[in-house]
Design a protein around this motif. Structure first.
Motif, PDB file in Angstrom:
ATOM      1  N   VAL A 147       0.827  -1.211   0.000  1.00 36.86           N
ATOM      2  CA  VAL A 147       0.000   0.000   0.000  1.00 36.86           C
ATOM      3  C   VAL A 147       0.862   1.262   0.000  1.00 36.86           C
ATOM      4  O   VAL A 147       0.672   2.167  -0.815  1.00 36.86           O
ATOM      5  N   GLN A 148       1.836   1.324   0.897  1.00 36.78           N
ATOM      6  CA  GLN A 148       2.573   2.574   1.091  1.00 36.78           C
ATOM      7  C   GLN A 148       3.482   2.911  -0.086  1.00 36.78           C
ATOM      8  O   GLN A 148       3.664   4.075  -0.421  1.00 36.78           O
ATOM      9  N   TRP A 149       4.087   1.899  -0.722  1.00 37.48           N
ATOM     10  CA  TRP A 149       5.049   2.173  -1.786  1.00 37.48           C
ATOM     11  C   TRP A 149       4.585   1.642  -3.137  1.00 37.48           C
ATOM     12  O   TRP A 149       5.365   1.577  -4.070  1.00 37.48           O
ATOM     13  N   ALA A 150       3.325   1.277  -3.251  1.00 34.18           N
ATOM     14  CA  ALA A 150       2.848   0.717  -4.520  1.00 34.18           C
ATOM     15  C   ALA A 150       2.865   1.746  -5.640  1.00 34.18           C
ATOM     16  O   ALA A 150       2.940   1.380  -6.820  1.00 34.18           O
ATOM     17  N   HIS A 151       2.785   3.022  -5.299  1.00 38.42           N
ATOM     18  CA  HIS A 151       2.744   4.065  -6.330  1.00 38.42           C
ATOM     19  C   HIS A 151       4.118   4.385  -6.908  1.00 38.42           C
ATOM     20  O   HIS A 151       4.206   5.076  -7.929  1.00 38.42           O
ATOM     21  N   ARG A 152       5.169   3.913  -6.282  1.00 36.02           N
ATOM     22  CA  ARG A 152       6.513   4.245  -6.756  1.00 36.02           C
ATOM     23  C   ARG A 152       6.826   3.512  -8.054  1.00 36.02           C
ATOM     24  O   ARG A 152       6.392   2.368  -8.257  1.00 36.02           O
ATOM     25  N   PRO A 153       7.577   4.124  -8.951  1.00 37.21           N
ATOM     26  CA  PRO A 153       7.908   3.456 -10.214  1.00 37.21           C
ATOM     27  C   PRO A 153       8.815   2.253  -9.970  1.00 37.21           C
ATOM     28  O   PRO A 153       9.621   2.242  -9.042  1.00 37.21           O
ATOM     29  N   ASP A 154       8.677   1.242 -10.798  1.00 32.00           N
ATOM     30  CA  ASP A 154       9.490   0.048 -10.690  1.00 32.00           C
ATOM     31  C   ASP A 154       9.931  -0.372 -12.084  1.00 32.00           C
ATOM     32  O   ASP A 154       9.585   0.261 -13.095  1.00 32.00           O
ATOM     33  N   PHE A 155      10.701  -1.439 -12.153  1.00 33.42           N
ATOM     34  CA  PHE A 155      11.220  -1.901 -13.430  1.00 33.42           C
ATOM     35  C   PHE A 155      10.100  -2.387 -14.342  1.00 33.42           C
ATOM     36  O   PHE A 155      10.193  -2.261 -15.571  1.00 33.42           O
ATOM     37  N   GLY A 156       9.027  -2.899 -13.756  1.00 36.62           N
ATOM     38  CA  GLY A 156       7.892  -3.337 -14.564  1.00 36.62           C
ATOM     39  C   GLY A 156       7.233  -2.191 -15.300  1.00 36.62           C
ATOM     40  O   GLY A 156       6.851  -2.317 -16.468  1.00 36.62           O
ATOM     41  N   HIS A 157       7.089  -1.037 -14.631  1.00 36.45           N
ATOM     42  CA  HIS A 157       6.520   0.134 -15.301  1.00 36.45           C
ATOM     43  C   HIS A 157       7.419   0.600 -16.442  1.00 36.45           C
ATOM     44  O   HIS A 157       6.941   1.029 -17.495  1.00 36.45           O
ATOM     45  N   TRP A 158       8.727   0.551 -16.222  1.00 32.71           N
ATOM     46  CA  TRP A 158       9.661   0.967 -17.266  1.00 32.71           C
ATOM     47  C   TRP A 158       9.537   0.052 -18.485  1.00 32.71           C
ATOM     48  O   TRP A 158       9.569   0.516 -19.632  1.00 32.71           O
ATOM     49  N   LEU A 159       9.379  -1.245 -18.245  1.00 32.49           N
ATOM     50  CA  LEU A 159       9.278  -2.189 -19.356  1.00 32.49           C
ATOM     51  C   LEU A 159       7.969  -2.042 -20.126  1.00 32.49           C
ATOM     52  O   LEU A 159       7.921  -2.194 -21.346  1.00 32.49           O
ATOM     53  N   THR A 160       6.878  -1.763 -19.421  1.00 36.42           N
ATOM     54  CA  THR A 160       5.569  -1.724 -20.069  1.00 36.42           C
ATOM     55  C   THR A 160       5.285  -0.406 -20.778  1.00 36.42           C
ATOM     56  O   THR A 160       4.250  -0.285 -21.439  1.00 36.42           O
ATOM     57  N   SER A 161       6.149   0.588 -20.614  1.00 37.11           N
ATOM     58  CA  SER A 161       5.925   1.835 -21.339  1.00 37.11           C
ATOM     59  C   SER A 161       6.162   1.617 -22.831  1.00 37.11           C
ATOM     60  O   SER A 161       6.948   0.755 -23.244  1.00 37.11           O
ATOM     61  N   SER A 162       5.466   2.391 -23.642  1.00 35.40           N
ATOM     62  CA  SER A 162       5.512   2.196 -25.094  1.00 35.40           C
ATOM     63  C   SER A 162       6.898   2.443 -25.677  1.00 35.40           C
ATOM     64  O   SER A 162       7.231   1.914 -26.736  1.00 35.40           O
ATOM     65  N   GLU A 163       7.738   3.237 -24.993  1.00 33.78           N
ATOM     66  CA  GLU A 163       9.068   3.523 -25.516  1.00 33.78           C
ATOM     67  C   GLU A 163      10.027   2.345 -25.395  1.00 33.78           C
ATOM     68  O   GLU A 163      11.087   2.324 -26.039  1.00 33.78           O
ATOM     69  N   HIS A 164       9.699   1.359 -24.578  1.00 33.66           N
ATOM     70  CA  HIS A 164      10.630   0.261 -24.320  1.00 33.66           C
ATOM     71  C   HIS A 164      10.035  -1.076 -24.748  1.00 33.66           C
ATOM     72  O   HIS A 164      10.280  -2.103 -24.118  1.00 33.66           O
ATOM     73  N   LYS A 165       9.271  -1.058 -25.836  1.00 43.79           N
ATOM     74  CA  LYS A 165       8.673  -2.302 -26.306  1.00 43.79           C
ATOM     75  C   LYS A 165       9.734  -3.275 -26.818  1.00 43.79           C
ATOM     76  O   LYS A 165       9.600  -4.496 -26.665  1.00 43.79           O
ATOM     77  N   SER A 166      10.800  -2.764 -27.409  1.00 47.11           N
ATOM     78  CA  SER A 166      11.864  -3.645 -27.907  1.00 47.11           C
ATOM     79  C   SER A 166      12.553  -4.365 -26.756  1.00 47.11           C
ATOM     80  O   SER A 166      12.825  -5.574 -26.828  1.00 47.11           O
ATOM     81  N   GLU A 167      12.846  -3.633 -25.668  1.00 45.80           N
ATOM     82  CA  GLU A 167      13.474  -4.263 -24.517  1.00 45.80           C
ATOM     83  C   GLU A 167      12.556  -5.310 -23.896  1.00 45.80           C
ATOM     84  O   GLU A 167      13.010  -6.392 -23.491  1.00 45.80           O
ATOM     85  N   LEU A 168      11.262  -4.986 -23.819  1.00 44.42           N
ATOM     86  CA  LEU A 168      10.311  -5.952 -23.274  1.00 44.42           C
ATOM     87  C   LEU A 168      10.228  -7.192 -24.151  1.00 44.42           C
ATOM     88  O   LEU A 168      10.155  -8.328 -23.639  1.00 44.42           O
ATOM     89  N   SER A 169      10.254  -7.021 -25.455  1.00 48.34           N
ATOM     90  CA  SER A 169      10.203  -8.154 -26.376  1.00 48.34           C
ATOM     91  C   SER A 169      11.424  -9.056 -26.197  1.00 48.34           C
ATOM     92  O   SER A 169      11.299 -10.296 -26.171  1.00 48.34           O
ATOM     93  N   PHE A 170      12.604  -8.451 -26.079  1.00 48.10           N
ATOM     94  CA  PHE A 170      13.825  -9.240 -25.889  1.00 48.10           C
ATOM     95  C   PHE A 170      13.772 -10.003 -24.566  1.00 48.10           C
ATOM     96  O   PHE A 170      14.115 -11.197 -24.503  1.00 48.10           O
TER      97      PHE A 170
END
Length: 956
Positions: free
Chosen positions: A720-743
Motif C-alpha cells: 500500500v505505502q510504496w505501490a505508487h513508486r515506479p518500478d522496473f515493470g513500469h519501465w518495461l511496459t511503457s511504449s518507448e521500451h517495447k523492444s526491450e520488453l520483447s527481448f
C-alpha cells in the motif's frame, strides 16, 4: 552397502511385526470397534472422523464471524414506505405567520444526460492527457458554462458498489465485492426509483450491471457485458450507435450512458498504454455531440444538464478496487447553459464526495432525496437560484440526513451535526419571517448567507457522522465465531500427537462426572451471557435474532469443545509424568533451520494481528526467505567444511532421526538422491555427494537465490505505502521500451523451456516448445511485444487463435502426465513413472502460467523454476532435509512469489484480464478459473513442485 541394506530390512520387518502385535493386542482389548468405541466413559474417534468434525465446526465459526464482520450498512425505512410527504419550510416565529412552501421544489432541468465513463481518472480530464486528447471537454471546463469537481469514491472501488453510491448516496460495503459478479436487484430507495415513481422516462445504454440493479426501471435499454475486458471497441460502439437516434427524440427525461472501453484498456495494458489516448479522444467526440444536441433543443423555460463522471479510477497497473489516489479520484462535471460562463481558467477543482451526486441530481430533477443518502447538495449547481430557493434545498437535504441519523443512532440529539442543524433551522425560520414581512434590504441577504453557511456546516457534520456509522460491525457474532474457531484450533493442536500415532485415534470425554458438571455449568453461564447481551444491546445482533433452540445448541457446542480441551490438557500432563519409552530419540536437538521455521511461522501469524503488517505482508515474506537463505548457507558451510565423517554428533538435525541413530556405528550418512539418478539403498555421505564444482555451486546457491529475490523485488512494487513508486515493470511496459520488453520475454521463454524440459518425454518437449512459441505469438498479436522482423505498426487483435493454440498444448501435456499417473497407480507401481507424470502435469501448468502472465512478469516464472532447480540439487538433497522442513520452505517461497508477481492483499492488484485470454465472449467458469490461477500461480506452482519432489524421494 550390504550390511546397511540388511539392517534396513531388519528394521522394516521389526516394524511390520510390531504393527501385527499391536493389531492383535487391539483385537483382544477392543474387538471389532476399531473406528469408534467406548472405553471408561471416553469415545474414541479415528483421526479422519475427528478432523472432519473439526472442519465442520470450524466452518460454523467462520460463518458466524463473517456474518458479523461484513457490516450491515445504515438503512432507513423500506423503499415502499419512502415516499412520505416532504417537510415544509421551518415555521417562522410568532403567531399568524405560515410558509406556503410545503411541497418538493419543481425541477431545475428539463432533460438530464449522465455519461459515466468507467475507470475515468481525474488526471485524464484535468491533467495533461485531458488537454491533449479531450480538447472540447477541456475548453468547456476552463471557459464554458460548467462546474467541475473531483469526486472521491470510497473503497471498494469496483463498479457495482460505485453505481449504488451514485444512485442511492449511500456507502456500500466490501460484501458488495462478492456480489459484484452477479448483481442482484437494488431494493433500497434510490434516484432511479424516485424518478420512475414520479413519471420520468429513463433510457439506458451500457454496462448491464445497471439492468440487473434496476430491473423494470428503463423504458428502453441495451446492456453490454462488463466482464469481457478484451473488448475495447465493440463494447462502446454498442452504446454510441443509439446516440443519433435517441438525441433526436423527445420521449425521455433521463438518459444514462455507461462506457466500458477505457476500463478494459486499463485492465489489459494499464493507464500509460498508447490505447488510452484514442479512447479519450473518442469520449471527447461523444461528449461534444451530446452537448451540442442538448444546446440546440433547449427551451426558454428549463435548460438541459449534462453530467460527466467516472465510477472509479484506476491504479498505476490499470486495476481498481483499492484506495490509492488514482483509484478513488474521479472527475465530476456539470455542464448546462443555466450556469454562468467561467471568466477565468479553472485552477484546481474542488473535492466533493461521490455520494453527493444523488442528492444534487434529486434536487435538479425535482425529486425527493433518497432516504439512505449520506451525501450533501453540491451548492454551486443551484447557486444561480434565489436565496429562498437555496435555503429550501439545503433544508431538505439537512432534514433527510437528520432523519437518517435519528433512525440509526439512539442518542441522536447529542450528535453535533443534529445540534447544528437545529440551530440553522431556527435561524432559517427567523429569515423566513423577515422575508414574509417584505424586508428586501442588504441585511436580509447577509442573514441568508449566514444561515446558508450554518446549513452547510450542519450538512458536513451530519454526513461525517453517518459515514462513520455506515458500517456497524456485529461484535457479538464476531466474538462467538472467534471463540469457536480458537477452541477448534487449540483442540487440533492438542490432538496432533494422538492423531499422528500408529493407532491414529483420539479420545473424546463423554461421561466423567467432573467434565459433565463443568459442561452444564458452562452452558448455564453462556446462556446467561447471551440473555444479558441480547437484552441490553443497542444495535441489532444477528446471533440474537436466532431461535433460542439454535442459540442454546451453539452454547452447548462451545461448552463441549472446552471440555474436550481440558480433557486433552489433563491427558497431556498425565502422560508427561510417565518416563519416556525411547530416551535416545526424545533427546534430539533442534537445528538452526528448525528454530527459524518455527519462529518464522509463529511470527508471521502474530504479525497478522496488525493491519499495517497485513497491508505490507510482502515485507514479512521477503525477510523470512532472505533469512532462510542465510541459515541454509551456514548449514551448507558446516556440512562441507566443519563436519567430520565419523562425528555424528555434529550432523544436522535432519540426520538425527531414529534411523540415523541406529546407524551411528557405521560412521556414514545415508543419502538417497532424486529418483532420476539413484538406486534404492545407495549410501553415500554428504561430503561424498558433492565433489568438485558441485560443492562450490552448492555453497553459492543461497547467494544466487538472494540475488534473484532482490531482482524480483525491483520488478513489481506492491503493498500500500510504496505501490505508487515506479518500478522496473513500469519501465518495461511503457511504449518507448517495447523492444526491450520483447527481448526480455523471448529470453524468458527460452529459459523456461530449458528449465522445464529436462524431465519431460520427447512428445512433451515438442509440445512445450510449440506452446512457448505460441505464447510469444499471442503477446505479439495483442501488441505487447514485437517480432524482430516486424517494422512499424501492426494491427492489434484479441489473439484468440494464438491463445487457443497454446491451450491445446497445455491440455496435451497435462493429459500425458495424467496418463502416466494413472498408469503408475493401476498398471504398475513404478515410482519413476509416477514422478515423470507429476512433472509433466507441472510442466503443463507452467506453460499455462506463461500464457496468462503479462510479458514483464515472465522473469518471475523463470526465477521460480531456477530457484526450485537449484534448491533441489544443491540444498535439499545434500542436507537431507525431512519432508516437514521442505514443505515449510515450499510454502514460504510460494507466498513470496505471490507478491513477486505484483499481487497484494488488496483486490486492486487482481489481474482480471488473465481470465479472458483466448475467449471471444464472457464465460463465467473459465474466466474465474483463469483469473484465480494467474493470481495464485506462485503458491500453486510451488505446491505442485513439492509433490514432484516428494514423489522422487519415496525411498527416504
Amino acid at each position: 552397502c550390504r550390511p546397511l541394506a540388511n539392517s534396513e530390512g531388519w528394521r522394516k520387518g521389526a516394524v511390520v511385526s510390531g504393527w501385527r502385535a499391536a493389531g492383535r493386542r487391539r483385537g483382544q482389548a477392543g474387538g471389532a470397534g476399531r473406528r469408534s468405541r467406548w472405553c471408561r466413559g471416553r469415545m474414541r474417534l479415528r483421526s479422519g472422523v475427528f478432523a472432519s468434525s473439526c472442519l465442520l465446526v470450524q466452518a460454523l465459526g467462520v460463518a458466524l464471524f463473517l456474518r458479523g464482520f461484513f457490516p450491515v450498512a445504515v438503512r432507513s425505512v423500506p423503499r415502499r414506505e419512502a415516499r412520505a410527504d416532504p417537510p415544509a419550510e421551518p415555521p417562522p416565529p410568532g403567531p399568524g405567520m405560515v410558509s406556503n412552501w410545503t411541497k418538493i421544489p419543481p425541477p431545475l432541468f428539463k432533460k438530464v444526460v449522465i455519461v459515466l465513463i468507467d475507470a475515468l481518472r481525474d488526471d485524464f480530464v484535468f491533467g495533461s492527457k485531458g488537454k491533449q486528447f479531450m480538447p472540447y471537454t477541456t475548453q468547456v471546463v476552463e471557459k464554458g458554462t460548467s462546474y467541475s469537481f473531483i469526486a472521491e469514491a470510497k473503497p471498494p472501488t469496483v463498479t457495482m458498489p460505485r453505481i449504488k453510491a451514485l444512485m442511492t448516496g449511500s456507502i456500500p460495503g466490501f460484501i458488495d465485492v462478492v456480489v459484484n459478479l452477479n448483481s442482484p436487484a437494488l431494493l433500497d430507495d434510490n434516484l432511479l426509483w424516485q424518478a420512475k415513481t414520479a413519471g420520468k422516462r429513463i433510457i439506458f445504454y451500457g454496462d448491464d450491471t445497471w439492468v440487473k440493479l434496476f430491473p423494470k426501471h428503463f423504458v428502453e435499454y441495451d446492456g453490454t457485458t462488463s466482464f469481457f475486458v478484451s473488448d475495447f471497441t465493440e463494447v462502446d460502439d454498442n452504446v454510441t450507435r443509439h446516440l443519433d437516434r435517441v438525441l433526436k427524440r423527445e420521449d425521455w427525461d433521463l438518459l444514462i450512458l455507461h462506457y466500458l472501453g477505457l476500463d478494459h484498456i486499463g485492465h489489459m495494458t494499464g493507464p500509460n498504454s498508447p490505447l488510452v489516448g484514442p479512447k479519450l479522444r473518442e469520449m471527447d467526440n461523444i461528449l461534444r455531440k451530446i452537448h451540442i444536441s442538448l444546446l440546440s433543443k433547449e427551451e426558454a423555460s428549463l435548460p438541459n444538464l449534462l453530467v460527466v463522471c467516472g465510477d472509479h479510477g484506476m491504479s498505476e497497473t490499470g486495476s481498481h478496487g483499492g484506495s490509492s489516489e488514482g483509484e478513488v479520484h474521479t472527475p465530476l462535471m456539470f455542464i448546462s447553459s443555466a450556469f454562468e460562463k467561467r471568466s477565468a481558467p479553472l485552477a484546481q477543482p474542488e473535492h466533493v464526495q461521490q455520494t453527493d451526486l444523488a442528492s444534487t441530481l434529486a434536487i435538479g430533477l425535482g425529486l425527493p432525496i433518497s432516504r439512505n443518502s449520506v451525501g450533501n447538495l453540491i451548492l454551486p449547481v443551484v447557486g444561480s437560484k434565489t436565496m429562498r430557493e437555496q435555503l429550501r434545498f439545503v433544508h431538505l437535504n439537512g432534514f433527510q440526513l437528520s432523519r437518517l441519523l435519528q433512525e440509526n443512532t439512539p442518542a441522536y440529539e447529542k450528535d453535533p451535526g443534529y445540534e447544528h442543524f437545529k440551530i440553522a433551522e431556527k435561524s432559517h425560520g427567523n429569515w423566513i419571517k423577515l422575508y414574509l414581512e417584505g424586508n428586501n434590504s442588504e441585511i436580509l441577504l447577509n442573514l441568508g448567507k449566514k444561515v446558508l453557511k450554518q446549513y452547510l456546516e450542519a450538512l458536513k457534520t451530519l454526513s461525517s457522522s453517518l459515514s462513520k456509522q455506515v458500517a456497524q460491525y456485529d461484535m457479538y457474532s464476531m466474538m462467538v465465531g472467534t471463540v469457536i474457531i480458537m477452541e477448534v484450533l487449540l483442540l487440533l493442536l492438542l490432538s496432533v500427537p494422538k492423531a499422528l500415532s500408529k493407532r491414529a485415534e483420539f479420545e473424546v470425554p463423554v461421561s466423567p462426572p467432573l467434565f459433565s458438571l463443568l459442561f452444564y455449568l458452562m452452558c448455564l453461564m453462556l446462556c446467561a451471557v447471551h440473555v444479558i447481551v441480547c437484552t441490553s444491546a443497542e444495535s441489532l445482533c444477528y446471533f440474537c435474532t436466532m431461535s433460542w433452540l439454535t442459540a442454546v445448541a451453539v452454547m452447548m457446542l462451545i461448552s463441549a469443545l472446552m471440555c474436550g480441551i481440558l480433557s486433552a490438557i489433563a491427558k497431556f500432563f498425565e502422560n508427561s509424568r510417565l518416563p519416556p519409552k525411547n530416551p535416545i530419540v526424545s533427546s534430539s536437538n533442534w537445528s538452526e533451520i528448525d528454530v527459524l521455521i518455527l519462529a518464522g511461522t509463529v511470527g508471521h501469524v502474530l504479525s497478522l494481528g496488525a493491519s499495517s503488517f497485513i497491508e505490507e505482508e510482502h515485507q514479512t515474506w521477503y525477510f523470512l526467505i532472505n533469512t532462510l537463505c542465510l541459515v541454509l548457507c551456514q548449514e551448507l558451510c558446516r556440512n562441507n567444511f566443519l563436519l567430520k565423517e565419523c562425528d555424528p554428533q555434529h550432523g544436522t538435525s535432519v540426520t538425527q532421526n531414529f534411523d540415523s541413530i541406529e546407524e551411528t556405528s557405521e560412521c556414514k550418512n545415508i543419502d538417497i538422491p532424486a529418483a532420476s539418478n539413484s538406486k534404492l539403498g545407495k549410501a553415500t555421505s554428504s561430503s561424498e555427494f558433492l565433489k568438485g564444482s558441485d560443492k562450490w555451486i552448492s555453497l553459492a546457491t543461497p547467494w544466487i537465490i538472494l540475488i534473484c529475490c532482490r531482482l524480483l523485488r525491483s520488478l513489481n512494487q506492491t503493498g500500500v505505502q510504496w505501490a505508487h513508486r515506479p518500478d522496473f515493470g513500469h519501465w518495461l511496459t511503457s511504449s518507448e521500451h517495447k523492444s526491450e520488453l520483447s527481448f526480455l520475454a523471448a529470453v524468458s521463454l527460452l529459459m523456461i523451456f530449458f528449465l522445464v524440459q529436462r524431465r519431460c518425454s520427447l512428445v512433451s518437449k515438442i509440445a512445450m516448445a510449440l506452446g512457448l512459441l505460441g505464447v510469444y505469438s499471442y503477446r505479439a498479436a495483442i501488441g505487447n511485444v514485437i517480432f524482430p522482423w516486424q517494422h512499424g505498426g501492426k494491427d492489434i487483435s484479441k489473439g484468440i487463435t494464438e491463445a487457443r493454440f497454446v491451450y491445446v498444448f497445455v491440455l496435451g501435456i497435462v493429459f500425458t502426465g495424467t496418463k502416466d499417473l494413472l498408469k503408475s497407480q493401476v498398471i504398475s507401481a513404478d515410482c519413476s513413472t509416477k514422478s515423470t507424470g507429476l512433472w509433466e502435469v507441472y510442466s503443463g501448468l507452467v506453460l499455462l502460467a506463461a500464457l496468462l502472465f503479462r510479458p514483464h512478469n515472465l522473469p518471475v516464472l523463470v526465477f521460480c523454476l531456477l530457484i526450485q532447480t537449484m534448491m533441489t540439487k544443491y540444498i535439499w538433497i545434500p542436507l537431507k532435509l525431512d519432508a516437514a522442513q521442505i514443505t515449510i520452505m515450499h510454502y514460504w517461497f510460494g507466498q513470496a512469489f505471490f507478491y513477486f508477481q505484483g499481487n497484494s492483499n488488496g483486490i486492486a492488484t487482481v489481474d482480471i484480464s488473465a481470465g479472458f485470454v483466448g475467449l471471444d465472449s464472457y464465460v463465467e467458469l473459465p474466466a474465474i478459473f483463469l483469473t484465480a490461477f494467474a493470481t495464485y500461480a506462485g503458491p500453486f506452482l510451488w505446491a505442485i513442485h513439492l509433490l514432484c519432489y516428494l514423489s522422487s524421494e519415496v525411498s527416504r
